[in-house]
Design a protein around this motif. Structure first.
Motif, PDB file in Angstrom:
ATOM      1  N   MET A  25      12.724 -14.726  -2.788  1.00 48.35           N
ATOM      2  CA  MET A  25      12.252 -13.739  -3.743  1.00 48.35           C
ATOM      3  C   MET A  25      10.887 -13.213  -3.339  1.00 48.35           C
ATOM      4  N   GLU A  26      10.028 -14.106  -2.917  1.00 45.22           N
ATOM      5  CA  GLU A  26       8.667 -13.717  -2.560  1.00 45.22           C
ATOM      6  C   GLU A  26       8.643 -12.845  -1.303  1.00 45.22           C
ATOM      7  N   ILE A  27       9.522 -13.151  -0.347  1.00 49.11           N
ATOM      8  CA  ILE A  27       9.563 -12.367   0.891  1.00 49.11           C
ATOM      9  C   ILE A  27      10.025 -10.936   0.604  1.00 49.11           C
ATOM     10  N   GLY A  28      10.975 -10.769  -0.280  1.00 52.88           N
ATOM     11  CA  GLY A  28      11.466  -9.447  -0.639  1.00 52.88           C
ATOM     12  C   GLY A  28      10.375  -8.591  -1.273  1.00 52.88           C
ATOM     13  N   PHE A  29       9.566  -9.208  -2.107  1.00 50.73           N
ATOM     14  CA  PHE A  29       8.470  -8.486  -2.756  1.00 50.73           C
ATOM     15  C   PHE A  29       7.461  -8.004  -1.718  1.00 50.73           C
ATOM     16  N   TYR A  30       7.064  -8.892  -0.819  1.00 48.98           N
ATOM     17  CA  TYR A  30       6.100  -8.514   0.214  1.00 48.98           C
ATOM     18  C   TYR A  30       6.681  -7.473   1.167  1.00 48.98           C
ATOM     19  N   LEU A  31       7.960  -7.579   1.449  1.00 51.58           N
ATOM     20  CA  LEU A  31       8.621  -6.594   2.306  1.00 51.58           C
ATOM     21  C   LEU A  31       8.619  -5.224   1.631  1.00 51.58           C
ATOM     22  N   MET A  32       8.904  -5.179   0.336  1.00 50.63           N
ATOM     23  CA  MET A  32       8.895  -3.920  -0.394  1.00 50.63           C
ATOM     24  C   MET A  32       7.492  -3.310  -0.406  1.00 50.63           C
ATOM     25  N   ILE A  33       6.480  -4.113  -0.661  1.00 47.32           N
ATOM     26  CA  ILE A  33       5.100  -3.632  -0.664  1.00 47.32           C
ATOM     27  C   ILE A  33       4.720  -3.115   0.720  1.00 47.32           C
ATOM     28  N   THR A  34       5.132  -3.808   1.767  1.00 47.86           N
ATOM     29  CA  THR A  34       4.841  -3.387   3.139  1.00 47.86           C
ATOM     30  C   THR A  34       5.507  -2.052   3.451  1.00 47.86           C
ATOM     31  N   ILE A  35       6.743  -1.883   3.050  1.00 51.71           N
ATOM     32  CA  ILE A  35       7.463  -0.635   3.307  1.00 51.71           C
ATOM     33  C   ILE A  35       6.813   0.518   2.556  1.00 51.71           C
ATOM     34  N   ILE A  36       6.453   0.300   1.302  1.00 50.60           N
ATOM     35  CA  ILE A  36       5.804   1.353   0.513  1.00 50.60           C
ATOM     36  C   ILE A  36       4.449   1.709   1.120  1.00 50.60           C
ATOM     37  N   PHE A  37       3.668   0.713   1.490  1.00 53.10           N
ATOM     38  CA  PHE A  37       2.347   0.950   2.078  1.00 53.10           C
ATOM     39  C   PHE A  37       2.468   1.709   3.397  1.00 53.10           C
ATOM     40  N   THR A  38       3.425   1.329   4.231  1.00 50.68           N
ATOM     41  CA  THR A  38       3.646   2.016   5.503  1.00 50.68           C
ATOM     42  C   THR A  38       4.070   3.458   5.262  1.00 50.68           C
ATOM     43  N   GLY A  39       4.921   3.675   4.276  1.00 51.67           N
ATOM     44  CA  GLY A  39       5.342   5.028   3.938  1.00 51.67           C
ATOM     45  C   GLY A  39       4.179   5.892   3.486  1.00 51.67           C
ATOM     46  N   LEU A  40       3.289   5.317   2.683  1.00 55.92           N
ATOM     47  CA  LEU A  40       2.114   6.065   2.225  1.00 55.92           C
ATOM     48  C   LEU A  40       1.190   6.417   3.384  1.00 55.92           C
ATOM     49  N   ILE A  41       1.030   5.503   4.315  1.00 58.36           N
ATOM     50  CA  ILE A  41       0.186   5.772   5.484  1.00 58.36           C
ATOM     51  C   ILE A  41       0.808   6.897   6.319  1.00 58.36           C
ATOM     52  N   LEU A  42       2.112   6.840   6.533  1.00 54.96           N
ATOM     53  CA  LEU A  42       2.786   7.890   7.304  1.00 54.96           C
ATOM     54  C   LEU A  42       2.710   9.235   6.593  1.00 54.96           C
ATOM     55  N   LEU A  43       2.836   9.235   5.273  1.00 55.70           N
ATOM     56  CA  LEU A  43       2.728  10.466   4.495  1.00 55.70           C
ATOM     57  C   LEU A  43       1.330  11.061   4.616  1.00 55.70           C
TER      58      LEU A  43
END
Length: 55
Positions: A1-19
């Motif tokens: 459960m914890e890994i999924g949360f961190y993975l989601m946060i990482t994907i969102i953060f990476t998307g914001l940086i790319l945007l």
């Protein structure tokens, strides 16, 4: 459960940086186009003035 949360946060953060990077790139392209347009406008005005002074 914890890994999924961190993975989601990482994907969102990476998307914001790319945007943000894409937005900066697009704005710089627009500024370059405006500079080129201003140069062409000045060159045209200069040619018209030269043409008027020659005649």
């Amino acid at each position: 459960m914890e890994i999924g949360f961190y993975l989601m946060i990482t994907i969102i953060f990476t998307g914001l940086i790319l945007l943000a990077a894409f937005d900066i790139y697009r704005k710089s392209e627009i500024k370059l186009a405006n500079i080129q347009l201003e140069r062409e406008k000045l060159a045209l005005e200069h040619r018209q003035l030269e043409k008027l002074t020659i005649e």
